[in-house]
Scaffold this active site. Structure first.
Site, PDB file in Angstrom:
ATOM      1  N   ASP A 146      39.198  15.683  45.672  1.00 46.38           N
ATOM      2  CA  ASP A 146      38.154  16.252  44.825  1.00 46.38           C
ATOM      3  C   ASP A 146      36.824  15.653  45.273  1.00 46.38           C
ATOM      4  O   ASP A 146      36.795  14.657  45.992  1.00 46.38           O
ATOM      5  CB  ASP A 146      38.423  15.904  43.348  1.00 46.38           C
ATOM      6  N   SER A 147      35.737  16.254  44.795  1.00 46.68           N
ATOM      7  CA  SER A 147      34.415  15.701  45.074  1.00 46.68           C
ATOM      8  C   SER A 147      34.260  14.330  44.416  1.00 46.68           C
ATOM      9  O   SER A 147      33.412  13.544  44.817  1.00 46.68           O
ATOM     10  CB  SER A 147      33.349  16.631  44.516  1.00 46.68           C
ATOM     11  N   TYR A 155      29.509  18.048  44.232  1.00 47.87           N
ATOM     12  CA  TYR A 155      29.432  19.096  45.255  1.00 47.87           C
ATOM     13  C   TYR A 155      28.855  20.393  44.659  1.00 47.87           C
ATOM     14  O   TYR A 155      28.330  21.226  45.383  1.00 47.87           O
ATOM     15  CB  TYR A 155      30.836  19.440  45.773  1.00 47.87           C
ATOM     16  N   GLY A 156      29.021  20.548  43.356  1.00 54.43           N
ATOM     17  CA  GLY A 156      28.843  21.847  42.708  1.00 54.43           C
ATOM     18  C   GLY A 156      27.457  22.448  42.727  1.00 54.43           C
ATOM     19  O   GLY A 156      27.274  23.608  42.383  1.00 54.43           O
ATOM     20  N   CYS A 203      39.827  20.731  43.218  1.00 56.59           N
ATOM     21  CA  CYS A 203      38.404  20.955  42.949  1.00 56.59           C
ATOM     22  C   CYS A 203      38.158  22.460  43.020  1.00 56.59           C
ATOM     23  O   CYS A 203      38.487  23.090  44.029  1.00 56.59           O
ATOM     24  CB  CYS A 203      37.577  20.235  44.016  1.00 56.59           C
ATOM     25  N   ASN A 204      37.594  23.003  41.967  1.00 54.10           N
ATOM     26  CA  ASN A 204      37.320  24.447  41.946  1.00 54.10           C
ATOM     27  C   ASN A 204      36.220  24.826  42.933  1.00 54.10           C
ATOM     28  O   ASN A 204      36.284  25.878  43.573  1.00 54.10           O
ATOM     29  CB  ASN A 204      36.887  24.865  40.542  1.00 54.10           C
ATOM     30  N   THR A 205      35.214  23.962  43.054  1.00 55.55           N
ATOM     31  CA  THR A 205      34.078  24.267  43.925  1.00 55.55           C
ATOM     32  C   THR A 205      34.548  24.411  45.375  1.00 55.55           C
ATOM     33  O   THR A 205      34.168  25.348  46.083  1.00 55.55           O
ATOM     34  CB  THR A 205      33.031  23.130  43.807  1.00 55.55           C
ATOM     35  N   GLU A 231      30.987  11.613  35.787  1.00 59.41           N
ATOM     36  CA  GLU A 231      31.113  10.576  36.829  1.00 59.41           C
ATOM     37  C   GLU A 231      30.486   9.256  36.354  1.00 59.41           C
ATOM     38  O   GLU A 231      30.863   8.188  36.804  1.00 59.41           O
ATOM     39  CB  GLU A 231      30.442  11.038  38.137  1.00 59.41           C
ATOM     40  N   CYS A 267      36.570  23.761  36.325  1.00 60.62           N
ATOM     41  CA  CYS A 267      36.174  22.575  37.093  1.00 60.62           C
ATOM     42  C   CYS A 267      37.148  21.480  36.678  1.00 60.62           C
ATOM     43  O   CYS A 267      37.410  21.311  35.485  1.00 60.62           O
ATOM     44  CB  CYS A 267      34.740  22.175  36.739  1.00 60.62           C
ATOM     45  N   HIS A 303      36.846  18.425  36.566  1.00 59.12           N
ATOM     46  CA  HIS A 303      36.273  17.351  35.742  1.00 59.12           C
ATOM     47  C   HIS A 303      36.345  17.705  34.247  1.00 59.12           C
ATOM     48  O   HIS A 303      36.385  16.823  33.394  1.00 59.12           O
ATOM     49  CB  HIS A 303      34.792  17.137  36.076  1.00 59.12           C
TER      50      HIS A 303
END
Ligand code: DGL
Length: 270
Positions: free
Chosen positions: A10-11, A42-43, A73-75, A154, A187, A189
């Protein structure tokens, strides 16, 4: 049977929300996780930058002999899934959007008003709309980018007033104006906000992409005969920035003490 590890990335720390599902569903599987905490989020970045970071991570995981790559990660799933598959044709690569879109199609009806919340990049690709409406054109979808959620998460700003205000800033009008009754957490997160969302919008049905990623892994490994057999293994959690917050969040998400986890620093930006 295949006892090589599964590589998740993931980011940042959001993709960790898939890990407890995997550990519960597939306890024999060894996990290597990479969180690009030094370069998150990243998004809101250019797709070309996301692709460059993703290829570095893919190479790192492949060097670690993973049997499967899971884009937690969806992005990245929305922008780099095909690139990763092309770059590593011998390794199955799973994204989170298709499995989550399938749950939306399978569990929602024309009577639902479905809100998809995600990063700016994911929303701009229309990946969820395409995957859902292709097979279920009768569903009503509304989407909303919520770019401040990831940086706050984060930072560990979750269970407090600032996060509640941010959620209300993005979602109050969106939900009211569109009469939303189902929220797709697009997402990885965002599952960390589930309690806030349930408290602020108690009637809301919530669909979670982290759980669906784990279900997709199980289905794919079973289909390919690649499930691990009983073995002794240690899961490894790499991060490109080992902040105190990342370490705290891993402990919270996995419900373990730091000493019980193999957490390592790995810089890929070289
Ligand atoms: N967990 C990532 C996702 O699912 C967050 C993206 C970001 O870094 O902005 O999209």
């Amino acid at each position: 049977m295949d006892n090589r590890p599964i590589g998740f990335f993931d980011s940042g720390l959001g993709g960790l929300t898939s890990i407890p599902y995997i550990m519960k569903m597939l306890p024999d599987e060894q996990i290597i996780f990479f969180g690009d905490t030094a370069r998150t989020p990243y998004g809101s970045k250019a797709v070309s930058t996301i692709k460059q970071f993703t290829m570095q991570i893919g190479e790192f995981l492949v060097k670690n002999d993973v049997k499967m790559i899971v884009i937690a990660c969806n992005t990245v799933s929305a922008t780099c899934l095909e690139d990763l598959r092309k770059a590593f044709p011998d390794i199955p690569v799973i994204g989170v959007i298709s499995p989550t879109a399938k749950v939306v199609r399978d569990t929602c009806t024309e009577a639902d008003r479905i809100g998809i919340i995600a990063t700016k990049v994911t929303i701009n690709t229309n990946a969820y709309e395409e995957k859902i409406l292709q097979k279920a054109p009768e569903l009503h979808l509304y989407s909303k980018a919520c770019p401040a959620f990831v940086p706050l998460i984060e930072e560990g700003i979750i269970d407090n007033e600032i996060m509640d205000l941010t959620i209300r800033y993005y979602l109050d009008d969106f939900i009211k104006e569109n009469d939303i009754n189902t929220l797709v957490l697009g997402c990885t997160h965002y599952p960390l906000l589930t309690e806030n969302i349930r408290r602020l919008y108690p009637e809301m049905k919530v669909i979670n992409s982290s759980r669906e990623a784990a279900v997709a892994v199980q289905i794919e490994l079973e289909k390919r005969g690649m499930l691990a057999g009983p073995n002794i293994h240690e899961n490894v959690f790499y991060a490109s920035d080992l902040s105190e917050n990342f370490v705290n969040m891993i402990q919270t998400i996995l419900g373990k003490e730091k000493e019980e986890l193999n957490i390592q620093f790995k810089n890929l930006d070289i």
